[in-house]
Each structure stands twice: as C-alpha cells, then as structure tokens.
Design a protein around this motif. Structure first.
Motif, PDB file in Angstrom:
ATOM      1  N   ALA A   1     -52.361  49.009 -24.733  1.00 33.49           N
ATOM      2  CA  ALA A   1     -53.598  48.376 -25.198  1.00 33.49           C
ATOM      3  C   ALA A   1     -54.462  47.963 -24.016  1.00 33.49           C
ATOM      4  O   ALA A   1     -53.996  47.825 -22.880  1.00 33.49           O
ATOM      5  CB  ALA A   1     -53.269  47.166 -26.054  1.00 33.49           C
ATOM      6  N   MET A   2     -55.732  47.802 -24.305  1.00 33.03           N
ATOM      7  CA  MET A   2     -56.677  47.210 -23.369  1.00 33.03           C
ATOM      8  C   MET A   2     -56.938  45.779 -23.818  1.00 33.03           C
ATOM      9  O   MET A   2     -57.059  45.500 -25.017  1.00 33.03           O
ATOM     10  CB  MET A   2     -57.980  48.014 -23.341  1.00 33.03           C
ATOM     11  CG  MET A   2     -57.810  49.422 -22.807  1.00 33.03           C
ATOM     12  SD  MET A   2     -59.249  50.472 -23.136  1.00 33.03           S
ATOM     13  CE  MET A   2     -58.968  50.836 -24.866  1.00 33.03           C
ATOM     14  N   GLU A   3     -57.010  44.848 -22.882  1.00 32.71           N
ATOM     15  CA  GLU A   3     -57.168  43.426 -23.200  1.00 32.71           C
ATOM     16  C   GLU A   3     -58.369  42.866 -22.464  1.00 32.71           C
ATOM     17  O   GLU A   3     -58.617  43.197 -21.296  1.00 32.71           O
ATOM     18  CB  GLU A   3     -55.916  42.633 -22.818  1.00 32.71           C
ATOM     19  CG  GLU A   3     -55.993  41.165 -23.198  1.00 32.71           C
ATOM     20  CD  GLU A   3     -54.695  40.432 -22.903  1.00 32.71           C
ATOM     21  OE1 GLU A   3     -54.568  39.244 -23.293  1.00 32.71           O
ATOM     22  OE2 GLU A   3     -53.781  41.041 -22.281  1.00 32.71           O
ATOM     23  N   ILE A   4     -59.129  42.029 -23.151  1.00 35.44           N
ATOM     24  CA  ILE A   4     -60.270  41.377 -22.526  1.00 35.44           C
ATOM     25  C   ILE A   4     -60.276  39.912 -22.939  1.00 35.44           C
ATOM     26  O   ILE A   4     -60.053  39.573 -24.098  1.00 35.44           O
ATOM     27  CB  ILE A   4     -61.603  42.064 -22.924  1.00 35.44           C
ATOM     28  CG1 ILE A   4     -62.758  41.438 -22.157  1.00 35.44           C
ATOM     29  CG2 ILE A   4     -61.818  42.042 -24.421  1.00 35.44           C
ATOM     30  CD1 ILE A   4     -64.074  42.208 -22.302  1.00 35.44           C
TER      31      ILE A   4
ATOM     32  N   SER B   1     -68.617  46.267 -28.416  1.00 37.72           N
ATOM     33  CA  SER B   1     -69.106  44.883 -28.565  1.00 37.72           C
ATOM     34  C   SER B   1     -68.710  44.365 -29.946  1.00 37.72           C
ATOM     35  O   SER B   1     -68.491  45.139 -30.887  1.00 37.72           O
ATOM     36  CB  SER B   1     -70.621  44.835 -28.391  1.00 37.72           C
ATOM     37  OG  SER B   1     -71.270  45.555 -29.436  1.00 37.72           O
ATOM     38  N   PHE B   2     -68.608  43.034 -30.075  1.00 38.91           N
ATOM     39  CA  PHE B   2     -68.210  42.395 -31.334  1.00 38.91           C
ATOM     40  C   PHE B   2     -68.481  40.899 -31.237  1.00 38.91           C
ATOM     41  O   PHE B   2     -68.839  40.383 -30.155  1.00 38.91           O
ATOM     42  CB  PHE B   2     -66.721  42.636 -31.620  1.00 38.91           C
ATOM     43  CG  PHE B   2     -65.824  42.390 -30.429  1.00 38.91           C
ATOM     44  CD1 PHE B   2     -65.386  41.102 -30.126  1.00 38.91           C
ATOM     45  CD2 PHE B   2     -65.429  43.442 -29.608  1.00 38.91           C
ATOM     46  CE1 PHE B   2     -64.568  40.869 -29.034  1.00 38.91           C
ATOM     47  CE2 PHE B   2     -64.613  43.206 -28.509  1.00 38.91           C
ATOM     48  CZ  PHE B   2     -64.183  41.924 -28.222  1.00 38.91           C
TER      49      PHE B   2
ATOM     50  N   ARG C   1     -69.144  37.632 -19.623  1.00 33.05           N
ATOM     51  CA  ARG C   1     -69.767  38.083 -18.368  1.00 33.05           C
ATOM     52  C   ARG C   1     -70.222  39.535 -18.450  1.00 33.05           C
ATOM     53  O   ARG C   1     -71.301  39.895 -17.946  1.00 33.05           O
ATOM     54  CB  ARG C   1     -68.768  37.900 -17.218  1.00 33.05           C
ATOM     55  CG  ARG C   1     -69.346  38.240 -15.854  1.00 33.05           C
ATOM     56  CD  ARG C   1     -68.396  37.914 -14.720  1.00 33.05           C
ATOM     57  NE  ARG C   1     -67.179  38.710 -14.783  1.00 33.05           N
ATOM     58  CZ  ARG C   1     -66.003  38.238 -15.174  1.00 33.05           C
ATOM     59  NH1 ARG C   1     -65.884  36.976 -15.556  1.00 33.05           N
ATOM     60  NH2 ARG C   1     -64.940  39.025 -15.196  1.00 33.05           N
ATOM     61  N   ARG C   2     -69.432  40.398 -19.089  1.00 31.41           N
ATOM     62  CA  ARG C   2     -69.745  41.823 -19.121  1.00 31.41           C
ATOM     63  C   ARG C   2     -70.553  42.232 -20.346  1.00 31.41           C
ATOM     64  O   ARG C   2     -71.133  43.327 -20.369  1.00 31.41           O
ATOM     65  CB  ARG C   2     -68.460  42.641 -19.099  1.00 31.41           C
ATOM     66  CG  ARG C   2     -67.615  42.414 -17.857  1.00 31.41           C
ATOM     67  CD  ARG C   2     -66.312  43.180 -17.945  1.00 31.41           C
ATOM     68  NE  ARG C   2     -65.446  42.936 -16.804  1.00 31.41           N
ATOM     69  CZ  ARG C   2     -64.220  43.430 -16.678  1.00 31.41           C
ATOM     70  NH1 ARG C   2     -63.734  44.218 -17.651  1.00 31.41           N
ATOM     71  NH2 ARG C   2     -63.491  43.149 -15.622  1.00 31.41           N
ATOM     72  N   GLY C   3     -70.544  41.402 -21.379  1.00 28.48           N
ATOM     73  CA  GLY C   3     -71.284  41.749 -22.583  1.00 28.48           C
ATOM     74  C   GLY C   3     -70.531  42.672 -23.519  1.00 28.48           C
ATOM     75  O   GLY C   3     -71.088  43.157 -24.501  1.00 28.48           O
ATOM     76  N   GLY C   4     -69.291  42.943 -23.219  1.00 26.82           N
ATOM     77  CA  GLY C   4     -68.494  43.818 -24.062  1.00 26.82           C
ATOM     78  C   GLY C   4     -67.356  44.418 -23.266  1.00 26.82           C
ATOM     79  O   GLY C   4     -67.151  44.119 -22.083  1.00 26.82           O
ATOM     80  N   LEU C   5     -66.594  45.266 -23.923  1.00 21.53           N
ATOM     81  CA  LEU C   5     -65.485  45.970 -23.283  1.00 21.53           C
ATOM     82  C   LEU C   5     -65.936  47.384 -22.954  1.00 21.53           C
ATOM     83  O   LEU C   5     -66.252  48.170 -23.853  1.00 21.53           O
ATOM     84  CB  LEU C   5     -64.266  45.992 -24.214  1.00 21.53           C
ATOM     85  CG  LEU C   5     -63.074  46.828 -23.736  1.00 21.53           C
ATOM     86  CD1 LEU C   5     -62.498  46.260 -22.443  1.00 21.53           C
ATOM     87  CD2 LEU C   5     -62.006  46.890 -24.820  1.00 21.53           C
TER      88      LEU C   5
END
Length: 816
Positions: free
Chosen positions: A622-625, A593-594, A632-636
């Motif tokens: 990399a992972m991208e969000i 989270s950030f 919606r998810r509150g974080g990665l």
C-alpha cells in the motif's frame, strides 16, 4: 390479579392507614391491606378481622371511590368515616415503650400479629418518628418491624446490619425501645389474666401470641401427662360460664375408648407460636347443646393416634385452644381433638368421645446457625428423625415482606441439605433473608415446617473493572457500540462516556462517590443503557456515538456503599469514511485527492484489478499518506503512472489506539482504461534547406486492435490548441504507394522497424503552409466521451516548430 390497578389500590390503602395511625388508632396490617387491594373486599378469609372489622365501612367507601377513579380517595372520605366501629385499638397519645395500649373495645385476640408487645412498641415509635417528619413511611414498613421482632435481633449492631442506611441510623432508638420493653416488669399486656377462682384449680394464663417463629427442637421425654390429682373435680351442675383454662383432670378417669364407628375429623387444628417457641393449638368451638364440653387434645409423634387413650395427652380443656410446650422428637406430629359432652364434668368424662378436629405438623430444624464467611453463606442445623430434606430460600431483604416461601428464591434444590449448606452464589454487598424449612411425609403428603429465618448481609470487596472491551455493531451510520466486562463480585458498575480521557491515577485506589464529579466524571456523562449480567459477564448494548466526536472514552466505575473504584478506561476512534475521492490526470502522472476523514491519522491506498474484492486487495503493498503531507501536497501523487488497462484504488482511513493501528471503512474509486499514445514529427527538407513537409510516427504503450483517427493541424504563429485551431493538412502514407491524400488519417500496422509513419502531401503543403514557417501538432479526432480514455503525449515543442528557407549566407556560414 396484581396489576397496575392493584398497585393503585394498595397505595391508596397505605396512605389511608398512615392517616389512621396519625389519629392514634392501630390500622390493619400491611399484609391485610394487600389482600384487600387484590380481592377488592373486606371479608376475604385470612384477614385479621380484629383490625379490619372496625374499619370495614371506611374501607368499603375507599374501595368504591377507587372504582370511580377519584383522585386522592383517602382525602375524600366523609367525616363519619374518621372514627372506627366498636373494637378498634387505640394507642395512648403519650405512649412510651413501657406504657400500655388502650382499647375502646375488646382486647386484641390471642395470636393477632398486632398484639405482640415488641411489635406495638416499635410501631408506636415508628408513628412518632413519621409524625416528627424524621422518617418516611416508605423507608420503614410494618412488615420490616415484624421481621425484626421475629428475628430476635435486639442490639444496636444487629439492627443496624438488618436495614439500609436510611433506617440504620435509627438502630440505637429501636434497640432502646426493645431493651426497655424486655427489662420492664410492666410489659405490654394485650389480654387480661383470669383470676383464680376461690377454692378451685388455678387455670393457666392465656398466652401472649406473636407471629409464627421457628423454635429450636430439643430432646425431651417421649410422653408426659399432667399430674394426676387424688380426686377428679366433679360438678353437679354445669357452670354458667366455663373459664378458658386447661383442666387438671386424670386421664385415666375418662371412659375407655370402645373403637366404635367414628366419623373422620371435619375441622383442622390451627397452630401458632410465641416468641418462646411454645405452640398454641386452636380450633373452632363446638356448637354443643350439652352444659359441659371437654376437649381432649392428644398427639402422636411419627404416627397418627388411633384412640384418645393410646396417645399423648396434651391438654384437657373447656376452651377451644391449648398450649403445647413439648419439643418435637421426630419430624412429624399428629394432633387430634376428641370431644366429650355431658351434664357435668364427671358425666362428660364417662361418655364416649367423638373425633372433632385433627391436624398434622412438621417440626422445625434445631440449632440453626447461618452466617457469612468471606463472601459465602454457610448454614448448619440439626434435623429431626424423619426429615426427608431441607428447603432453603434466599430472599433479597427488600423482597422479604412478600417473598416468604416463593419458589423463585429457593436454592440448592438438588441436595437434601439435611446437615446444612454452603451458598456461593449470593451477590456480595447485598442483604438477604435466609429461610430454612424441614420437609417430611405427613399422612401421605409432603409437608413443610414453619420457616426458621436469619438475616445475612454478604460482605463485599470493592473491585474495579479491568477487562472492558468494545465492539461495533451493524453497518449503520452513526455507528452503535456494545460494551462487555467481567462483573465484579459486589457493587454496581456504571460507565461514563467522555470526549477526553479521565484523569491519570484515578484507578489506583477507591475514592468517595462524590469525588467522581471533581475528577471530571460528571453525572450527565453516565450512560443510561441497561446492563445485563449472564454467567458473570456484563453487557451494555446499543451505545450511540455523540455527533461531532472523533474519539470517545469509556470508563467503568464500581460503586458500593458510597465508595467508587474507577476501572481501566478504553477509547474508540471514529474513522470516518474517505469521501469524494477523485483522480486528476497530469499529462503523464495522476494525483489522488479526497476529503480528509475525521479521526483519521493517515490514509492507506491499495491498488487492485478492476472489480476485485477490496478485502483481497488489502493484502497487496500500500501507499500511505499522513494528514500533514496531504495538506502540504494537495493530494497523493503516484510515483509511477497508473496502469493504462485500468484499476481500482481502495482508500482506508487509519487511526492509532494504544499503539495499535485501527482501520476504518473502505472507499473504492475506479481508474478507467486509458490509451496512451506518443508521436514524433520529422521535417523533410530540400537541398537548399527549405522545409518541404513533415512526417508523423504514432506509437502506443500497448498493443491495440485498431488505432484512432488523427489530424495534423498547422498554425503559422503559435502551437495549435485544438483540432479546429488551424489548418488540418492532407496526409499520405510514407511508402511508395500511390494513395489519395486525406486530412483525417488512421495509422495502421507496423513496418519491420516499427510503426508506419505518415507524411504531408507535397502539393497541399506547398499551397497551404506559409514558407516562412509555423507550428504543427497532432490531435486524435474522436468524440469527447471517447477522448477521456485516450492520452496523446506531445513530443518536445521544439520538434513541432519549423522555419522558412534560410539565406545563402546563413546556409554556408551558420548565420555568423
């Protein structure tokens, strides 16, 4: 020294001169005021004393007040300084271009800059326009009027092209003044013509001189002499006053030069030219005690004369000046004034002459033509024989009053330019005063001719800026930007900074400058930063980022003559750094989270070993969000657990500019090393099904050198929550080795089939565990700060619960 104090003095002197003009007098010229302001005195050599002298007392008082820093000193002068001394020039109140200036004293001296009729007529018109408040004194100065008179431009079109719009609208009036002046038989006369004496020779009229103006050289006979009279006029007695006229004398009547010892000339011969190109040579009158003094002005082209009777006779006169209408046939001309003295003209002619004054001059270029050709300035001329090179000066028209001969404005210095030039470096859309001077060797020195001047306005095409680029400078917060673009050939480029993009289609065609406001480009959006142009590239440095903006648009606009052409706008997104990152452990998974960065469209997360350079980690997958998924998810949430050995996570904000991904600053968070453990609990039962104990097997996700200590906690009613929530049971190794039971045990080693299990001590189990059942749970017995690096995963809760001994019926029939 010309500093701020000089500017203050000059400003006060100009204001005083405007007051003098308003009272109907001719004040000292602006050039004289500049010299007075620089030297702080009124007797500096070179000043036009005919104009400065009558106002000397007022000027001294004004300079004195300036020295004491008195505010508005031109308004503090006493009334006695409102009127000039003798000899001041006064303009008639109802003066028109055809009327004459009247004087309270002697007429203007020949050759005075203020004595030119065209200049006086234009200055009178200027004073009247200023009095009517139609014209500002700063818009049209006297120096500009002199340049106009010298240029010979008289038509409305020519005058309009020579001035900025604020003055060009009066081109018709100025053309009318000059046309009326030149077409009238009653031209302005600054001096009186001498009357012809009865029975005597007709003296030549004194010339009306203006400022020096180059003339066109023409082919002429090598040497000419005045017509020889049948008899030389002889006077028995010297007249009481000798008329200032050229004498009609026979050159052969002068005594032959005996080539005796001769003193070199101690005085210089000065020269000035009128608007017709005639040269008037003058010198300081001799202080002779003889009744008759005759000056013989002789000339030698290319070489200096060695005797008065072996040179071209220009004039024999009793005045200290003479007119020379002969054109130059070589680049240089040497002049000498020989003095003959005696009791009469005949005696003076019979005496041996003495060399009184001398000088040398370089002839101007002929057939000079300078004009503009599609953005280039082309000049051509005819150079006289003996011309070594031609110096060319390109002076901005606004600097023409003080830039004459200034080496800063000299161009094409590496060429001789004997036939002409092509100037491709002139800025399009600007007006220049071009001056060309012939250069020749004269008496061992290099001398220049008087300049031939021509005003040229370079045409310009309104071109937009299409290649502007932006770069970020420094690592400071907030960021600073630099803009660069190719400078167009003409006009001025300004840059607008807006939060929203400019209207679509603005760049398609030029529009009026006033339309920019309607189109959303407001004056307050124009950047005030200085623009520096080097080798055709314009740079605007250190542009700040407005607070609260996440995107800024930079729009270049080319301005020229009231028109504007909008160029290609560019924009910059502000990708704020990812702040406050945090990794949350969720049993067997982690969530990142950030704070979502301002201006970011998505966030890329790269994984790399602990301590690795972030730039190297950006080469990995990399992972991208996106922002919507993050909300919606509150974080990665990571699809796989992060490595137990630890790692660094690098977070990079990304925005999209014109279809291109633009990355922001990198933020790194460390995921520390963590030991992941699993355990299993197996019940031990008697023949009758009674639970007699449990065994525990601990497994690790990786090889470890030593295992932590554990406690197995029993609670009769629910699952224990902490190591202190219940009873810690005594444990012994599950091997056939006698050992002392311990409530805190450390698994170690591994058997052939896997980790070595531990079991409860039967004696302790029987005494400490309720036979009706309960719950057991394993805990790592470690300090809190160490527990942060250990993850002990529980097995299914059903395996942690056990019950008491079942009845006989349940045992045999399964409770049915």
């Amino acid at each position: 020294m010309r500093d701020q104090k000089y500017q203050t003095r000059l400003s006060a002197l100009k204001l005083w001169a405007d007051m003098v003009s308003a009272r109907g007098y001719v004040p000292p010229a602006e050039e004289d005021l500049s010299v007075i302001a620089e030297h702080k005195k009124t007797d500096t050599p070179g000043l036009d004393q005919a104009l400065v002298g009558p106002w000397r007392d007022a000027l001294k008082e004004l300079l004195k007040q300036l020295a004491f820093n008195i505010a508005d000193p031109h308004l503090q002068l006493s009334p006695e300084f409102d009127e000039p001394g003798p000899g001041a020039i006064r303009v008639a109140p109802a003066m028109t271009p055809k009327s004459l200036p009247v004087t309270d004293g002697p007429a203007l001296p020949v050759g005075s800059p203020a004595s030119d009729p065209a200049f006086l007529a234009l200055k009178t018109w200027r004073n009247k326009a200023i009095a009517e408040k139609r014209l500002s004194p700063s818009n049209l100065k006297e120096a500009q009027l002199r340049l106009l008179v010298n240029s010979g431009q008289t038509t409305e079109v020519e005058i309009r092209s020579a001035f900025p719009p604020a003055v060009a609208k009066y081109a018709g009036e100025m053309a009318s003044v000059l046309t009326s002046l030149h077409s009238s038989d009653e031209s302005v006369e600054a001096v009186s013509l001498p009357k012809q004496p009865p029975g005597g020779p007709v003296p030549a009229a004194q010339p009306r001189a203006a400022e020096s103006q180059p003339a066109t050289a023409q082919t002429a006979p090598m040497r000419t002499a005045p017509p020889v009279p049948t008899q030389a006029p002889v006077a028995d007695k010297a007249p009481t006053s000798t008329p200032a006229a050229t004498l009609d004398l026979d050159p052969a009547a002068f005594a032959a030069y005996d080539y005796g010892p001769q003193t070199p000339a101690q005085l210089d011969v000065d020269v000035r030219k009128d608007s017709q190109g005639r040269r008037t040579y003058s010198w300081t009158p001799a202080k002779s005690t003889s009744p008759v003094t005759i000056y013989r002005l002789v000339a030698g082209d290319e070489h200096e004369p060695y005797a008065p009777d072996q040179a071209d006779l220009v004039a024999a006169t009793t005045a200290a000046e003479a007119i020379d209408e002969r054109p130059f046939i070589t680049a240089t001309r040497y002049l000498q004034v020989w003095l003959n003295e005696g009791l009469s003209i005949a005696e003076a002619m019979a005496c041996q002459p003495t060399l009184y004054a001398g000088g040398g001059y370089v002839g101007e270029l002929g057939n000079v033509e300078i004009r503009e050709d599609e953005g280039r300035v082309v000049g051509r001329w005819t150079a006289l024989p003996g011309t070594q090179r031609v110096q060319i000066f390109r002076i901005p028209l606004e600097r023409a009053a003080t830039g004459s001969g200034d080496q800063r404005y000299r161009i094409l210095q590496d060429s001789t330019n004997l036939g002409g030039f092509v100037d491709a470096e002139a800025e399009r859309g600007k007006a220049y005063l071009y001056q060309v001077c012939a250069e020749a060797a004269l008496g061992g020195d290099i001398r220049l001719s008087s300049p031939t001047a021509c005003t040229v306005r370079v045409s310009a095409v309104l071109e937009p800026v299409t290649d502007m680029c932006i770069a970020t400078t420094g690592d400071s917060e907030p960021s600073l930007f630099d803009l660069r673009w190719s400078s167009p050939a003409g006009g001025t480029v300004v840059v607008y900074r807006t939060e929203e993009p400019p209207q679509a289609g603005l760049e398609l065609e030029p529009l009026s400058e006033d339309s920019l406001r309607i189109s959303g480009l407001m004056p307050e959006s124009r950047l005030p930063n200085h623009v520096e142009v080097v080798d055709g590239t314009a740079t605007m440095l250190s542009i700040s980022w407005p607070s609260g903006w996440t995107r800024a648009y930079f729009t270049p606009v080319t301005l020229l003559a009231g028109m504007a052409h909008v160029g290609t706008a560019i924009f910059k997104s502000r990708n704020d750094k990812v702040r406050n990152p945090r990794i949350v452990e969720r049993v067997n998974s982690q969530i990142l989270s950030f704070e979502w960065p301002d201006g970011g469209d998505s966030v890329m997360v790269y994984m790399g070993p602990t301590g690795q350079d972030p730039e190297l980690a950006l080469n990995s997958q990399a992972m991208e969000i996106s922002q919507s998924d993050y909300r919606r998810r509150g974080g990665l949430q990571f699809t796989r657990p992060l490595p137990s050995t630890g790692c660094d996570l690098h977070l990079v904000p990304v925005s999209f500019e014109a279809g291109v991904r633009v990355s922001g600053a990198i933020t790194t968070i460390n995921y520390p090393h963590i030991l992941r453990l699993n355990y299993q609990v197996v019940e031990a039962k008697s023949f009758l099904g009674k639970v007699t104990g449990v065994s525990v097997t601990v497994q690790t996700s990786e090889a470890v050198q030593s295992m932590p200590a554990f406690v197995l906690v029993y609670h009769p009613d629910r699952l224990p929550l902490t190591s202190r929530d219940g009873t810690a049971l005594n444990m012994v190794p599950a091997i056939d080795v006698a050992s002392t039971p311990a409530r805190r045990f450390t698994p170690g080693g591994a058997g052939p089939d896997g980790p070595l299990p531990w079991k409860t001590d039967p004696v302790s189990w029987a005494s400490e565990v309720n036979p009706e059942g309960g719950f057991v749970r394993l805990f790592a017995d470690l300090p809190v700060d160490v527990l942060r690096h250990v993850a002990l995963l529980d097995p299914p809760v059903a395996s942690l619960r056990f019950s008491g001994t079942p009845s006989v019926g349940k045992r045999f029939f399964g409770g049915r």
